[in-house]
Scaffold this motif. Structure first.
Motif, mmCIF file in Angstrom:
data_model
loop_
_atom_site.group_PDB
_atom_site.id
_atom_site.type_symbol
_atom_site.label_atom_id
_atom_site.label_comp_id
_atom_site.label_asym_id
_atom_site.label_seq_id
_atom_site.Cartn_x
_atom_site.Cartn_y
_atom_site.Cartn_z
ATOM 1 N N GLY A 191 0.330 3.138 7.794
ATOM 2 C CA GLY A 191 0.645 2.142 6.784
ATOM 3 C C GLY A 191 -0.586 1.683 6.022
ATOM 4 O O GLY A 191 -0.548 1.536 4.793
ATOM 5 N N GLU A 192 -1.684 1.472 6.753
ATOM 6 C CA GLU A 192 -2.932 1.052 6.106
ATOM 7 C C GLU A 192 -3.471 2.156 5.208
ATOM 8 O O GLU A 192 -3.920 1.897 4.083
ATOM 9 C CB GLU A 192 -3.969 0.691 7.173
ATOM 10 C CG GLU A 192 -5.248 0.070 6.645
ATOM 11 C CD GLU A 192 -5.034 -1.333 6.100
ATOM 12 O OE1 GLU A 192 -5.856 -1.768 5.272
ATOM 13 O OE2 GLU A 192 -4.054 -1.984 6.484
ATOM 14 N N ALA A 193 -3.432 3.400 5.705
ATOM 15 C CA ALA A 193 -3.933 4.532 4.923
ATOM 16 C C ALA A 193 -3.093 4.765 3.672
ATOM 17 O O ALA A 193 -3.599 5.236 2.646
ATOM 18 C CB ALA A 193 -3.950 5.796 5.781
ATOM 19 N N ALA A 194 -1.834 4.414 3.733
ATOM 20 C CA ALA A 194 -0.957 4.597 2.579
ATOM 21 C C ALA A 194 -1.279 3.614 1.460
ATOM 22 O O ALA A 194 -1.227 3.962 0.278
ATOM 23 C CB ALA A 194 0.505 4.446 2.996
ATOM 24 N N SER A 195 -1.643 2.378 1.821
ATOM 25 C CA SER A 195 -1.819 1.325 0.813
ATOM 26 C C SER A 195 -3.265 1.006 0.474
ATOM 27 O O SER A 195 -3.539 0.407 -0.572
ATOM 28 C CB SER A 195 -1.140 0.038 1.297
ATOM 29 O OG SER A 195 -1.725 -0.408 2.521
ATOM 30 N N TYR A 196 -4.199 1.396 1.333
ATOM 31 C CA TYR A 196 -5.604 1.001 1.164
ATOM 32 C C TYR A 196 -6.435 2.166 0.633
ATOM 33 O O TYR A 196 -6.518 3.215 1.274
ATOM 34 C CB TYR A 196 -6.168 0.511 2.493
ATOM 35 C CG TYR A 196 -7.628 0.141 2.468
ATOM 36 C CD1 TYR A 196 -8.135 -0.766 1.543
ATOM 37 C CD2 TYR A 196 -8.511 0.692 3.402
ATOM 38 C CE1 TYR A 196 -9.481 -1.110 1.536
ATOM 39 C CE2 TYR A 196 -9.847 0.344 3.405
ATOM 40 C CZ TYR A 196 -10.335 -0.561 2.472
ATOM 41 O OH TYR A 196 -11.657 -0.902 2.468
ATOM 42 N N GLY A 197 -7.061 1.963 -0.525
ATOM 43 C CA GLY A 197 -7.891 3.009 -1.119
ATOM 44 C C GLY A 197 -9.047 2.416 -1.910
ATOM 45 O O GLY A 197 -8.889 2.129 -3.101
ATOM 46 N N PRO A 198 -10.217 2.217 -1.306
ATOM 47 C CA PRO A 198 -11.332 1.545 -1.977
ATOM 48 C C PRO A 198 -12.191 2.439 -2.867
ATOM 49 O O PRO A 198 -13.018 1.935 -3.632
ATOM 50 C CB PRO A 198 -12.165 1.016 -0.802
ATOM 51 C CG PRO A 198 -11.944 2.037 0.279
ATOM 52 C CD PRO A 198 -10.520 2.480 0.120
ATOM 53 N N LEU A 199 -12.010 3.770 -2.771
ATOM 54 C CA LEU A 199 -12.848 4.681 -3.549
ATOM 55 C C LEU A 199 -12.255 4.880 -4.941
ATOM 56 O O LEU A 199 -11.090 5.264 -5.087
ATOM 57 C CB LEU A 199 -12.974 6.030 -2.837
ATOM 58 C CG LEU A 199 -13.500 5.989 -1.398
ATOM 59 C CD1 LEU A 199 -13.469 7.381 -0.778
ATOM 60 C CD2 LEU A 199 -14.919 5.423 -1.363
#
Length: 352
Positions: free
Chosen positions: A157-165
Motif C-alpha cells: 500500500g505504501e509503495a503504491a501511493s508513495y513516490g518521492p523521486l
C-alpha cells in the motif's frame, strides 16, 4: 641514584644505578600503582561512565565500520558517555575486531562494557534481505514478510501511493508508484522499520545508483530516467542471460523508432497479475495499458526493478537491423530481421 663518598676527598659522587633495595621498593610501588589504576579504570568503565538517559536507541553499524565510527555513533545516540573511553577499552582488551555489523536496539545509559558486550554478541535487530533483479513490489513485499520485518504488512500500500523521486513519473498514471524504482540489492533492514522507512532506504539506493554519468548517457539518447527504467525493466524480465540483454534492448529501440508495437510478453504477464507458463492469443488481447501488443510505445511504467546490467544494456544499445527474437529452450534468444524469418525460427525451435 645511589650516593657514594670517595676515599680521598670525602666528597659524594653518584653511581649510575640505584641500589637493589631501592629498585625493589620502586618495583613494588609501581605494581601497587598499576593495580590501583586498573581498579579505578574498572570502576569507571563499569559504573561511572553511565549516561544520564534511560530510553532506547537504534544503532546502525555498517560493514567495515572503524572503531572510531562505532564509538562516535554510540556517544551521539546517548548509549555511552564517551567515545574516547570506548576506544580505549576496545584497545586494552583487543576486542575491536570482534564487533558485529548490523542494527542494534540498545539502551541509553549503558556502560562501555555493556555496550561492547552487546556489539560482540551479534544479536542485531535487523535482517539482510536480498531483492533479486526483476522483482515486482508484490514480490518484494513477500520477501519482507518472510524476513519478519514489521513494515511488510502495509508495504504494498505504501509503495503504491508513495513516490518521492521526481523522475519516477511518466505521462500516464500508474497504480504502483514505486514499481521499478526500488533498486534490487541486499539491504540490512531493521526489523522495526515501517513501510515508509523501507521505501526511503530503497529509493535512496536507486537515486545513488543512477549516477551523473548514467543520467548524461540517458539524456544523450533522448531518454528520460522514467523511460530508461521502464525499458530496462522489460529487458530484465525478457532476457535470462546477460549477453542477450543488449540485443533485446536494440530490438525494442528499433521498434520504438519506427512506431511498431513492442509486443513484449513480460508486459502481458505483468498485466495479468500472476505469471503463466505460456501465454495464449487471448492473453495478448487483455484490456490493459500494459498490453504492448495493442498499445504502441512504452507501457505506463516499469514492470519490475531492473538491475544495473539491464540499465547499462539499454544505454549501450542502438536501434539495429533486428525486429524480432524468439527464446530457445535453454533461454538464449535467436534474433531475426523479418516476420517470415521469425516464424521460420519459431517453427524450427518449437515445431508447427
Amino acid at each position: 641514584m645511589e650516593d657514594k663518598k670517595t676515599e680521598d676527598t670525602g666528597e659524594t659522587e653518584r653511581t649510575l644505578f640505584p641500589r637493589k633495595e631501592d629498585r625493589r621498593k620502586w618495583s613494588a610501588l609501581g605494581g601497587i600503582l598499576f593495580v590501583l589504576v586498573l581498579l579505578m579504570a574498572g570502576v569507571y568503565f563499569y559504573d561511572f561512565d553511565r549516561v544520564g538517559l534511560h530510553g532506547t536507541a537504534m544503532v546502525d553499524v555498517p560493514r567495515n565500520s572503524t572503531g572510531r565510527d562505532i564509538a562516535d555513533t554510540l556517544e551521539k545516540k546517548g548509549v555511552i558517555r564517551s567515545s574516547t573511553l570506548f576506544r580505549l577499552y576496545s584497545r586494552i582488551l583487543g576486542s575491536g575486531k570482534s564487533l558485529q555489523s548490523g542494527t542494534y536496539k540498545m539502551k541509553q545509559g549503558m556502560t562501555v562494557k555493556e555496550a561492547m558486550t552487546k556489539l560482540r554478541s551479534g544479536m542485531t535487530e535487523s535482517v539482510f534481505v536480498t531483492v533479486p533483479e526483476g522483482y515486482t513490489v508484490h514480490q518484494i513485499a513477500a520477501l519482507l514478510d518472510e524476513a519478519g520485518v514489521k513494515g511488510a504488512d502495509d508495504f504494498e500500500g505504501e509503495a503504491a501511493s508513495y513516490g518521492p523521486l521526481k523522475y519516477q513519473y511518466g505521462p500516464l498514471p500508474v497504480s504502483v508508484k514505486a514499481e521499478g524504482f526500488l533498486f534490487p540489492d541486499t539491504y540490512n533492514i531493521p526489523k522495526e522499520y515501517t513501510a515508509r522507512q523501507i521505501c526511503d532506504m530503497m529509493y535512496k539506493r536507486t537515486d545513488d545508483m543512477l549516477t551523473p554519468e548514467i543520467r548524461k548517457k540517458a539524456q544523450a539518447k533522448h531518454l528520460t530516467l522514467h523511460d530508461l527504467i521502464t525499458l530496462a525493466s522489460m529487458v530484465e524480465r525478457e532476457a535470462r542471460f546477460k549477453e542477450d540483454q543488449e540485443p533485446i534492448a536494440s530490438v525494442m529501440l528499433k521498434r520504438l523508432s519506427i512506431g511498431m508495437p513492442l509486443q513484449i510478453d513480460a508486459t502481458i504477464q505483468y498485466a495479468l497479475g500472476s505469471p503463466k507458463a505460456e501465454l495464449t492469443i487471448q492473453d495478448t488481447r487483455i484490456d490493459s495499458p500494459y498490453n504492448t501488443y495493442t498499445h504502441k510505445g512504452l507501457p505506463p511504467g516499469p514492470i519490475g526493478s531492473p538491475g544495473m546490467d539491464a540499465i547499462e544494456a539499454v544505454l549501450d544499445a542502438q536501434p539495429g537491423e533486428y525486429l524480432y527474437y524468439v527464446a530457445q529452450p535453454d533461454g538464449h534468444h535467436v534474433f531475426t530481421k523479418s516476420y517470415e524469418e521469425h516464424q521460420a525460427e519459431t517453427e524450427n525451435i518449437y515445431g508447427k
